[in-house]
Motif scaffolding. Structure first.
Motif, PDB file in Angstrom:
ATOM      1  N   LEU A   7      36.263  34.474  42.585  1.00 20.31           N
ATOM      2  CA  LEU A   7      35.924  35.478  43.548  1.00 20.31           C
ATOM      3  C   LEU A   7      36.551  35.232  45.011  1.00 20.31           C
ATOM      4  O   LEU A   7      36.691  33.921  45.303  1.00 20.31           O
ATOM      5  CB  LEU A   7      34.299  35.569  43.754  1.00 20.31           C
ATOM      6  N   THR A   8      37.183  36.092  45.493  1.00 13.67           N
ATOM      7  CA  THR A   8      37.873  35.942  47.123  1.00 13.67           C
ATOM      8  C   THR A   8      37.162  36.857  48.175  1.00 13.67           C
ATOM      9  O   THR A   8      37.038  38.066  47.706  1.00 13.67           O
ATOM     10  CB  THR A   8      39.521  36.035  46.780  1.00 13.67           C
ATOM     11  N   LYS A   9      37.298  36.449  49.009  1.00 12.59           N
ATOM     12  CA  LYS A   9      37.191  37.334  50.536  1.00 12.59           C
ATOM     13  C   LYS A   9      37.586  36.728  51.688  1.00 12.59           C
ATOM     14  O   LYS A   9      37.310  35.637  52.102  1.00 12.59           O
ATOM     15  CB  LYS A   9      35.749  37.546  50.659  1.00 12.59           C
ATOM     16  N   VAL A  30      41.357  37.188  39.293  1.00 16.84           N
ATOM     17  CA  VAL A  30      40.813  36.975  40.823  1.00 16.84           C
ATOM     18  C   VAL A  30      40.190  38.343  40.871  1.00 16.84           C
ATOM     19  O   VAL A  30      40.747  39.441  40.775  1.00 16.84           O
ATOM     20  CB  VAL A  30      41.911  36.934  41.648  1.00 16.84           C
ATOM     21  N   VAL A  31      38.835  38.419  41.553  1.00 17.12           N
ATOM     22  CA  VAL A  31      38.267  39.652  42.125  1.00 17.12           C
ATOM     23  C   VAL A  31      38.295  39.321  43.517  1.00 17.12           C
ATOM     24  O   VAL A  31      37.271  38.665  44.090  1.00 17.12           O
ATOM     25  CB  VAL A  31      36.788  39.723  41.116  1.00 17.12           C
ATOM     26  N   ASP A  32      38.777  40.202  44.085  1.00 11.41           N
ATOM     27  CA  ASP A  32      39.107  40.371  45.584  1.00 11.41           C
ATOM     28  C   ASP A  32      38.022  41.382  46.336  1.00 11.41           C
ATOM     29  O   ASP A  32      38.065  42.453  45.949  1.00 11.41           O
ATOM     30  CB  ASP A  32      40.474  40.458  46.068  1.00 11.41           C
ATOM     31  N   ASP A  33      37.226  40.806  47.045  1.00 12.20           N
ATOM     32  CA  ASP A  33      36.551  41.906  48.004  1.00 12.20           C
ATOM     33  C   ASP A  33      37.167  42.425  49.129  1.00 12.20           C
ATOM     34  O   ASP A  33      36.891  42.243  50.255  1.00 12.20           O
ATOM     35  CB  ASP A  33      35.181  41.056  48.413  1.00 12.20           C
ATOM     36  N   TYR A  34      38.447  42.994  48.877  1.00 13.17           N
ATOM     37  CA  TYR A  34      39.157  43.722  49.880  1.00 13.17           C
ATOM     38  C   TYR A  34      39.281  42.902  51.053  1.00 13.17           C
ATOM     39  O   TYR A  34      38.855  43.297  52.209  1.00 13.17           O
ATOM     40  CB  TYR A  34      38.593  45.185  50.238  1.00 13.17           C
ATOM     41  N   LYS A  52      49.709  35.656  33.009  1.00 12.07           N
ATOM     42  CA  LYS A  52      48.406  34.918  32.837  1.00 12.07           C
ATOM     43  C   LYS A  52      47.665  35.619  34.202  1.00 12.07           C
ATOM     44  O   LYS A  52      46.180  35.700  34.015  1.00 12.07           O
ATOM     45  CB  LYS A  52      48.365  33.544  32.938  1.00 12.07           C
ATOM     46  N   LEU A  53      47.944  35.968  35.284  1.00 16.20           N
ATOM     47  CA  LEU A  53      47.347  36.387  36.441  1.00 16.20           C
ATOM     48  C   LEU A  53      47.127  37.694  36.594  1.00 16.20           C
ATOM     49  O   LEU A  53      47.968  38.471  36.643  1.00 16.20           O
ATOM     50  CB  LEU A  53      47.797  35.995  37.732  1.00 16.20           C
ATOM     51  N   LYS A  54      45.759  38.162  36.876  1.00 17.03           N
ATOM     52  CA  LYS A  54      45.074  39.710  37.015  1.00 17.03           C
ATOM     53  C   LYS A  54      44.334  39.681  38.108  1.00 17.03           C
ATOM     54  O   LYS A  54      43.445  38.911  38.475  1.00 17.03           O
ATOM     55  CB  LYS A  54      44.433  39.999  35.596  1.00 17.03           C
ATOM     56  N   ILE A  55      44.753  40.545  39.146  1.00 14.28           N
ATOM     57  CA  ILE A  55      43.924  40.551  40.376  1.00 14.28           C
ATOM     58  C   ILE A  55      43.185  42.099  40.397  1.00 14.28           C
ATOM     59  O   ILE A  55      43.882  43.160  40.070  1.00 14.28           O
ATOM     60  CB  ILE A  55      44.954  40.779  41.635  1.00 14.28           C
ATOM     61  N   TYR A  56      41.860  42.063  40.844  1.00 10.24           N
ATOM     62  CA  TYR A  56      41.171  43.249  40.580  1.00 10.24           C
ATOM     63  C   TYR A  56      40.478  43.450  42.175  1.00 10.24           C
ATOM     64  O   TYR A  56      40.054  42.443  42.638  1.00 10.24           O
ATOM     65  CB  TYR A  56      40.043  43.327  39.480  1.00 10.24           C
ATOM     66  N   LYS A  57      40.445  44.605  42.667  1.00 14.84           N
ATOM     67  CA  LYS A  57      39.927  44.908  44.021  1.00 14.84           C
ATOM     68  C   LYS A  57      38.549  45.410  43.593  1.00 14.84           C
ATOM     69  O   LYS A  57      38.342  46.463  42.638  1.00 14.84           O
ATOM     70  CB  LYS A  57      40.380  45.737  44.797  1.00 14.84           C
ATOM     71  N   GLY A  62      27.150  42.578  48.709  1.00 16.98           N
ATOM     72  CA  GLY A  62      26.078  41.783  48.847  1.00 16.98           C
ATOM     73  C   GLY A  62      25.460  41.038  47.622  1.00 16.98           C
ATOM     74  O   GLY A  62      24.400  40.691  47.519  1.00 16.98           O
ATOM     75  N   ASP A  63      26.347  41.270  46.517  1.00 18.89           N
ATOM     76  CA  ASP A  63      25.682  40.915  45.226  1.00 18.89           C
ATOM     77  C   ASP A  63      26.661  40.097  44.532  1.00 18.89           C
ATOM     78  O   ASP A  63      27.668  40.632  43.722  1.00 18.89           O
ATOM     79  CB  ASP A  63      25.233  42.340  44.209  1.00 18.89           C
ATOM     80  N   PHE A  64      26.588  38.749  44.456  1.00 22.58           N
ATOM     81  CA  PHE A  64      27.564  37.810  43.836  1.00 22.58           C
ATOM     82  C   PHE A  64      27.499  37.806  42.173  1.00 22.58           C
ATOM     83  O   PHE A  64      28.311  37.717  41.622  1.00 22.58           O
ATOM     84  CB  PHE A  64      27.252  36.309  44.363  1.00 22.58           C
ATOM     85  N   ALA A  65      25.962  38.083  41.863  1.00 22.10           N
ATOM     86  CA  ALA A  65      25.947  38.216  40.563  1.00 22.10           C
ATOM     87  C   ALA A  65      26.749  39.232  39.799  1.00 22.10           C
ATOM     88  O   ALA A  65      27.331  39.098  38.650  1.00 22.10           O
ATOM     89  CB  ALA A  65      24.544  38.200  40.032  1.00 22.10           C
ATOM     90  N   ALA A  66      26.480  40.399  40.496  1.00 21.39           N
ATOM     91  CA  ALA A  66      27.378  41.611  39.973  1.00 21.39           C
ATOM     92  C   ALA A  66      28.868  41.290  39.971  1.00 21.39           C
ATOM     93  O   ALA A  66      29.703  41.795  39.141  1.00 21.39           O
ATOM     94  CB  ALA A  66      27.071  42.863  40.752  1.00 21.39           C
ATOM     95  N   GLN A  67      29.478  40.782  40.863  1.00 22.85           N
ATOM     96  CA  GLN A  67      30.738  40.371  41.044  1.00 22.85           C
ATOM     97  C   GLN A  67      31.134  39.388  40.084  1.00 22.85           C
ATOM     98  O   GLN A  67      32.170  39.713  39.392  1.00 22.85           O
ATOM     99  CB  GLN A  67      31.095  39.708  42.452  1.00 22.85           C
TER     100      GLN A  67
END
Length: 214
Positions: A7-9, A30-34, A52-57, A62-67
């Motif tokens: 997870l990134t921000k 990588v799940v990026d919070d914009y 191998k690398l996939k990046i999703y926006k 405010g919900d880390f579990a959902a991310q």
């Protein structure tokens, strides 16, 4: 097959070192919070591998579990390794994961890591952080993340703790340390309020003192 989920921000200062410790995984998500500074996706793909690398926006909201659950759903691997951007898989831990026995893989659905923190120019060897154990290597389909902040993975089946540490490089400065504490405390307060959990004067006065003594 192991998929790593990060997870990134606004983690441009950490992301390459983090991904560098994950190059051995077959897939990295990588799940990026914009982030305010967009991730340099092509450079990162060249760094760890185009395939191998996939990046999703995705907005964290405010919900880390959902991310984390979103990353879990996107993962193709049978095993999913969750690593934060300010964490690194140590060489010893990587080797321990790779050498997991067939018995361990067949009989455990998750593996706990102990985490070692680097703060103020040194590794923390004592105190509360020295006893942290995190369930971070998980067999897909055995549970889900719960809790908006300080989230935990609710798993079915047996788990086991590995010996070697996950390395943590949080809070380069005291200012960032305090800002993050304020951010997490706000999220936690909102979560407790939404769940109708009330505090008391005894808790407000007693808890800080108890933590200080601890």
């Amino acid at each position: 097959m192991i998929t790593a989920v990060v997870l990134t921000k606004n983690e441009e200062k950490n992301i390459e070192a983090c991904l560098g410790s994950l190059k051995w995984c077959e897939e990295i998500i990588v799940v990026d919070d914009y982030s305010q500074t967009p991730l340099r996706s092509e450079k990162l793909r060249d760094f760890v591998g185009q395939v191998k690398l996939k990046i999703y926006k995705r907005h964290l909201d405010g919900d880390f579990a959902a991310q984390r659950n979103y990353g879990l759903q996107k993962a193709k691997g049978e095993w999913v390794l969750f690593v934060d951007a300010d964490e690194r898989i140590s060489t010893a831990l990587r080797q321990e994961i790779i050498k997991l026995s067939n018995y361990q893989i067949a009989n455990y659905n998750g593996f706990y890591f102990k985490r070692t923190d680097y703060f103020g120019g040194r590794w923390l060897k004592y105190g509360e952080t020295n006893h942290i154990r995190l369930l971070r290597l998980i067999k897909k389909g055995t549970g889900e993340w719960r809790g908006k902040v300080h989230e935990i993975f609710k798993i079915k089946g047996y788990t086991h703790e590995l010996k070697n540490p996950l390395l943590h490089f949080p809070h380069p400065t005291i200012t960032e340390f305090l800002l993050q504490i304020n951010y997490y405390s706000d999220l936690r307060a909102e979560e407790l309020y939404s769940n109708k959990v009330r505090s008391s004067l005894f808790q407000i006065l007693g808890y800080p003192l108890a933590k200080f003594i601890q």
